[in-house]
Design a protein around this motif. Structure first.
Motif, PDB file in Angstrom:
ATOM      1  N   THR A 193       0.810  -1.232   0.000  1.00  0.00           N
ATOM      2  CA  THR A 193       0.000   0.000   0.000  1.00  0.00           C
ATOM      3  C   THR A 193       0.837   1.275   0.000  1.00  0.00           C
ATOM      4  N   LEU A 194       1.877   1.311   0.828  1.00  0.00           N
ATOM      5  CA  LEU A 194       2.563   2.580   1.112  1.00  0.00           C
ATOM      6  C   LEU A 194       3.356   3.122  -0.067  1.00  0.00           C
ATOM      7  N   HIS A 195       4.120   2.275  -0.741  1.00  0.00           N
ATOM      8  CA  HIS A 195       5.082   2.769  -1.737  1.00  0.00           C
ATOM      9  C   HIS A 195       4.450   3.619  -2.838  1.00  0.00           C
ATOM     10  N   PRO A 196       3.395   3.160  -3.516  1.00  0.00           N
ATOM     11  CA  PRO A 196       2.824   4.002  -4.576  1.00  0.00           C
ATOM     12  C   PRO A 196       2.220   5.295  -4.053  1.00  0.00           C
ATOM     13  N   ILE A 197       1.653   5.271  -2.846  1.00  0.00           N
ATOM     14  CA  ILE A 197       1.041   6.483  -2.291  1.00  0.00           C
ATOM     15  C   ILE A 197       2.113   7.496  -1.915  1.00  0.00           C
ATOM     16  N   LEU A 198       3.152   7.048  -1.222  1.00  0.00           N
ATOM     17  CA  LEU A 198       4.221   7.960  -0.798  1.00  0.00           C
ATOM     18  C   LEU A 198       5.000   8.478  -2.012  1.00  0.00           C
ATOM     19  N   THR A 199       5.212   7.630  -3.000  1.00  0.00           N
ATOM     20  CA  THR A 199       5.910   8.063  -4.206  1.00  0.00           C
ATOM     21  C   THR A 199       5.127   9.145  -4.924  1.00  0.00           C
ATOM     22  N   GLU A 200       3.815   8.963  -5.038  1.00  0.00           N
ATOM     23  CA  GLU A 200       2.993   9.973  -5.699  1.00  0.00           C
ATOM     24  C   GLU A 200       2.993  11.288  -4.923  1.00  0.00           C
ATOM     25  N   CYS A 201       3.079  11.220  -3.609  1.00  0.00           N
ATOM     26  CA  CYS A 201       3.192  12.451  -2.808  1.00  0.00           C
ATOM     27  C   CYS A 201       4.429  13.256  -3.195  1.00  0.00           C
ATOM     28  N   ARG A 202       5.507  12.559  -3.527  1.00  0.00           N
ATOM     29  CA  ARG A 202       6.767  13.224  -3.859  1.00  0.00           C
ATOM     30  C   ARG A 202       6.756  13.871  -5.239  1.00  0.00           C
ATOM     31  N   VAL A 203       5.810  13.486  -6.099  1.00  0.00           N
ATOM     32  CA  VAL A 203       5.804  13.972  -7.479  1.00  0.00           C
ATOM     33  C   VAL A 203       5.447  15.457  -7.549  1.00  0.00           C
ATOM     34  N   ILE A 204       4.487  15.887  -6.772  1.00  0.00           N
ATOM     35  CA  ILE A 204       4.039  17.281  -6.781  1.00  0.00           C
ATOM     36  C   ILE A 204       4.688  18.009  -5.599  1.00  0.00           C
ATOM     37  N   LYS A 205       5.404  19.084  -5.914  1.00  0.00           N
ATOM     38  CA  LYS A 205       6.188  19.788  -4.893  1.00  0.00           C
ATOM     39  C   LYS A 205       5.382  20.919  -4.240  1.00  0.00           C
ATOM     40  N   SER A 206       5.599  21.096  -2.946  1.00  0.00           N
ATOM     41  CA  SER A 206       5.008  22.217  -2.215  1.00  0.00           C
ATOM     42  C   SER A 206       5.851  23.469  -2.424  1.00  0.00           C
ATOM     43  N   ASP A 207       5.326  24.604  -2.024  1.00  0.00           N
ATOM     44  CA  ASP A 207       6.078  25.860  -2.131  1.00  0.00           C
ATOM     45  C   ASP A 207       7.355  25.806  -1.303  1.00  0.00           C
ATOM     46  N   LEU A 208       7.314  25.155  -0.139  1.00  0.00           N
ATOM     47  CA  LEU A 208       8.513  25.057   0.701  1.00  0.00           C
ATOM     48  C   LEU A 208       9.575  24.199   0.026  1.00  0.00           C
ATOM     49  N   GLU A 209       9.163  23.125  -0.617  1.00  0.00           N
ATOM     50  CA  GLU A 209      10.116  22.292  -1.361  1.00  0.00           C
ATOM     51  C   GLU A 209      10.691  23.062  -2.549  1.00  0.00           C
ATOM     52  N   LEU A 210       9.845  23.784  -3.245  1.00  0.00           N
ATOM     53  CA  LEU A 210      10.288  24.529  -4.423  1.00  0.00           C
ATOM     54  C   LEU A 210      11.320  25.590  -4.065  1.00  0.00           C
ATOM     55  N   ALA A 211      11.188  26.170  -2.875  1.00  0.00           N
ATOM     56  CA  ALA A 211      12.165  27.180  -2.463  1.00  0.00           C
ATOM     57  C   ALA A 211      13.558  26.572  -2.336  1.00  0.00           C
ATOM     58  N   LEU A 212      13.654  25.347  -1.842  1.00  0.00           N
ATOM     59  CA  LEU A 212      14.953  24.686  -1.709  1.00  0.00           C
ATOM     60  C   LEU A 212      15.493  24.258  -3.067  1.00  0.00           C
ATOM     61  N   ILE A 213      14.611  23.746  -3.940  1.00  0.00           N
ATOM     62  CA  ILE A 213      15.045  23.378  -5.281  1.00  0.00           C
ATOM     63  C   ILE A 213      15.514  24.625  -6.032  1.00  0.00           C
ATOM     64  N   GLN A 214      14.820  25.740  -5.815  1.00  0.00           N
ATOM     65  CA  GLN A 214      15.234  26.977  -6.485  1.00  0.00           C
ATOM     66  C   GLN A 214      16.602  27.430  -5.993  1.00  0.00           C
ATOM     67  N   PHE A 215      16.860  27.331  -4.679  1.00  0.00           N
ATOM     68  CA  PHE A 215      18.188  27.722  -4.194  1.00  0.00           C
ATOM     69  C   PHE A 215      19.264  26.804  -4.753  1.00  0.00           C
ATOM     70  N   ALA A 216      18.990  25.507  -4.791  1.00  0.00           N
ATOM     71  CA  ALA A 216      19.966  24.579  -5.375  1.00  0.00           C
ATOM     72  C   ALA A 216      20.253  24.963  -6.825  1.00  0.00           C
ATOM     73  N   ASN A 217      19.225  25.390  -7.542  1.00  0.00           N
ATOM     74  CA  ASN A 217      19.410  25.861  -8.911  1.00  0.00           C
ATOM     75  C   ASN A 217      20.191  27.169  -8.957  1.00  0.00           C
ATOM     76  N   ASP A 218      19.870  28.074  -8.053  1.00  0.00           N
ATOM     77  CA  ASP A 218      20.532  29.385  -8.056  1.00  0.00           C
ATOM     78  C   ASP A 218      22.027  29.252  -7.796  1.00  0.00           C
ATOM     79  N   ILE A 219      22.389  28.492  -6.760  1.00  0.00           N
ATOM     80  CA  ILE A 219      23.818  28.378  -6.432  1.00  0.00           C
ATOM     81  C   ILE A 219      24.538  27.548  -7.483  1.00  0.00           C
ATOM     82  N   SER A 220      23.872  26.548  -8.050  1.00  0.00           N
ATOM     83  CA  SER A 220      24.487  25.745  -9.102  1.00  0.00           C
ATOM     84  C   SER A 220      24.640  26.554 -10.388  1.00  0.00           C
ATOM     85  N   SER A 221      23.644  27.378 -10.708  1.00  0.00           N
ATOM     86  CA  SER A 221      23.747  28.248 -11.887  1.00  0.00           C
ATOM     87  C   SER A 221      24.930  29.194 -11.727  1.00  0.00           C
TER      88      SER A 221
END
Length: 491
Positions: free
Chosen positions: A176-204
Motif C-alpha cells: 500500500t505505502l510505496h505508490p502512495i508515498l511516491t505519488e506524494c513526492r511527485v508534486i512539490k510544495s512551495d517550501l520544497e520549491l524554495a529549496l530546489i530553487q536555491f539549489a538551482n541558483d547556487i548551481s547556476s
C-alpha cells in the motif's frame, strides 16, 4: 576575477517535512477509505545507516535515505519514524548511543532535542519500537504496519522495508505505502520549491564561475573542483545531486562520463567543446544543470550548428510545456527539431517525418528528454501508474511517459551526440543509410556532443525555468570574455 556570490543559504523550515507527513496521512487515509479499509495502522520507515568503506573504519559522509528525508528531514543515521494513521501522531525513534560516542563524535542529544528539532509528537529509542507501537495501538488484534517496499523504475532496485527486533508481533502490509508515498513526492510544495530553487541558483552561479575560468591546458577535474568549491563555499552544499560530468572533446559523447573509470582527468585542448553536467544538493533537494561551450570561449561554425540545434529543441520544449502535455510528445518534439536542424545544415537528407518513423533521432539523442527532480536527481514516480515504457530506440530510455501536472519539477535536457557505436550501424542499415550525408557526418568524427539541461517547474498555464545560466551563443561568449552575468542589456 575573484570568486564571490550574491546568494545566502536560506533557512530550512522543518515545517516542510511536517507538511509532507500531513500530505501522506491525507493520501493514505483517502486510499483506505476508498478501499473500505479501517483507518488505522502505522506507517513505519527505517532511515539510512552509516556505511564503512569495505572492511575499514573509514565512514563515508552520511546522506539520509530519500523517503525518510522527505517525511522527517532527519540528518542523523540509525533512525526510524512512524505515523499513526488513526491519530496523526508522528513518532521518531533514535538510536541509543554508547557513552563513548561523546568522546569521539560530540554531545549525545537527548530525546527532547529530536522531538523539537524535527517537530514530531513523540521521540523514543529504537529499542522501544515494539512497546511504543503496541501501546499506541487502539484496535483489536496485532498492530498493522505499512512498510515501504516497491520498485524504483530508474534503478530497478527495491526500497527496503523497515525491519527491527520484534516485528513478528505485527501484521505487515508491503504493497500500500510505496505508490502512495511516491505519488506524494511527485508534486512539490512551495517550501520544497524554495529549496530546489536555491539549489538551482547556487548551481547556476557555480556554472558561470566555471565558464569564466575554463581554459585550454586545465584538467577536467579542475572544472569540477571550481563547481564543488563554489556550491559548498557559498551555498553550504556538502553534497552533489550526482557525480559531476566534466567532459571535453570526444568525452562529451560519453553520456555518463565522470565515473571511476573515466574520472574527469583529460587535459582541455584549444578547440574542445566542454559538456559540464553538475548540480548541487541543498538540504536533500537537488538540481541538475548541463552547460555546453568551447573551452576557448569562441564557437566554431560546426560547434554553433550543433549547439543551436540543441538549444532550439530545448527552447521549443520549454515553450510548449504545460499541464496535460505528454512527455513522450515532448521527447519527439525535441528529436524532430534536432533532425530538422541537421537536415537544414546538410548533415542529413530526406523527409524528417520518415526519419522519425525510423527512430533516427535516437541515433543522435539516445537518452530520454529528462526526468522528475526533487530529493533524488531521478525522483521516483515516472512509471508509478498509467502508460508503461515504450520499447523503441530513444523512447525506451524515457524516465517517465506521464502527462505533465502543475507542481512537477522536471529536467529538459535534449542532446546531440556523434557516437560511433550508434552512427556506424545506422549509416550501414538499409532502413536509414539514405538519410545520411556521409561526408558531412564524417566531419564530426571525434566532435563529441552537446547537451543543454534546465530544471523546469510546471505551472498552472505553462512552466517556469528555474535554471539561470547563459544559453545563447552570444551570452556565453560574452561571459567567457569577462562580461557580468546576467548581461546588462542596457549597455
Amino acid at each position: 576575477m575573484a570568486s564571490s556570490s550574491s546568494l545566502t543559504p536560506p533557512p530550512v523550515p522543518i515545517e516542510l517535512h511536517v507538511r509532507n507527513r500531513e500530505k501522506l496521512l491525507s493520501s493514505i487515509r483517502h486510499h483506505l477509505s476508498h478501499s473500505s479499509r479501517p483507518l488505522h495502522g502505522f506507517v513505519l520507515l527505517q532511515g539510512g545507516d552509516e556505511q564503512n568503506r569495505y572492511d575499514t573504519d573509514h565512514v563515508d559522509v552520511f546522506r539520509q535515505e530519500s523517503y525518510f528525508a522527505y517525511l522527517f528531514g532527519v540528518r542523523e543515521p540509525g533512525f526510524y519514524g512512524a505515523i499513526d494513521i488513526a491519530t496523526g501522531k508522528s513518532i521518531l525513534f533514535s538510536p541509543r548511543l554508547p557513552a563513548e560516542y561523546a568522546v569521539w563524535s560530540g554531545e549525545i542529544k537527548p530525546l527532547s532535542y529530536f522531538k523539537e528539532r524535527y517537530m514530531v509528537s513523540v521521540a523514543c529509542y529504537t529499542n522501544e519500537i515494539t512497546k511504543v507501537l503496541q501501546d499506541e495501538w487502539q484496535a483489536s488484534g496485532k498492530p498493522l504496519l505499512f512498510l515501504l517496499h516497491g520498485l524504483n523504475t530508474d534503478s530497478d532496485n527495491f526500497s527496503k522495508p523497515a525491519d527491527f527486533q520484534g516485528i513478528d508481533n505485527f501484521d505487515t502490509d508491503l504493497t500500500t505505502l510505496h505508490p502512495i508515498l511516491t505519488e506524494c513526492r511527485v508534486i512539490k510544495s512551495d517550501l520544497e520549491l524554495a529549496l530546489i530553487q536555491f539549489a538551482n541558483d547556487i548551481s547556476s552561479e557555480a556554472h558561470v564561475e566555471v565558464m569564466r575560468k575554463a581554459r585550454a591546458g586545465m584538467y577536467e577535474y579542475q572544472l569540477e573542483s571550481i563547481f564543488l568549491h563554489h556550491t559548498y563555499m557559498y551555498g553550504g552544499c556538502r553534497h552533489c545531486s550526482y557525480t559531476c560530468i566534466c567532459a571535453t572533446g570526444g568525452n562529451s559523447a560519453v553520456l555518463h562520463y565522470g565515473h571511476a573509470a573515466a574520472p574527469n582527468d583529460r587535459t582541455l585542448e584549444d578547440g574542445d567543446l566542454a559538456l559540464l553536467d553538475m548540480g548541487a544538493e541543498y538540504n536533500f533537494y537537488g538540481s541538475d544543470i548541463t552547460c555546453s561551450y568551447p573551452v576557448n570561449g569562441k564557437f566554431t561554425s560546426d560547434q554553433s550548428l550543433i549547439y543551436n540545434a540543441v538549444l532550439d529543441a530545448h527552447n521549443s520544449v520549454i515553450s510548449t510545456l504545460k499541464p496535460g502535455v505528454s512527455w513522450v510528445d515532448m521527447h519527439k518534439l525535441a528529436e524532430k527539431v534536432i533532425l530538422e536542424s541537421l537536415k537544414r545544415e546538410g548533415i542529413l537528407d530526406g523527409n524528417v517525418d520518415d526519419m522519425m518513423v525510423e527512430r533516427l533521432g535516437a541515433v543522435f539523442m539516445p537518452h530520454g528528454l529528462g526526468h522528475l527532480l526533487g530529493i533524488d536527481t531521478h525522483d521516483p514516480g515516472g512509471y508509478l501508474k498509467g502508460p508503461e515504457r515504450i520499447n523503441e530506440p530513444g523512447l525506451k530510455s524515457l524516465r517517465t511517459t506521464r502527462e505533465m501536472q502543475e507542481g512537477m519539477v522536471i529536467t529538459v535536457e535534449p542532446g546531440c551526440y556523434f557516437i560511433d557505436a550508434l552512427l556506424v550501424p545506422a549509416m550501414g542499415s538499409p532502413n536509414t543509410t539514405k538519410f545520411f550525408n556521409q561526408a558531412a557526418v564524417g566531419r564530426f568524427k571525434g566532435f563529441g556532443g552537446v547537451r543543454i539541461e534546465s530544471d523546469v517547474l510546471i505551472t498552472a498555464n505553462g512552466c517556469k525555468n528555474m535554471t539561470k545560466v547563459p544559453r545563447e551563443i552570444g551570452e556565453i561568449e560574452a561571459v567567457m570574455a569577462g562580461a557580468p552575468w546576467p548581461l546588462d542589456r542596457a549597455s
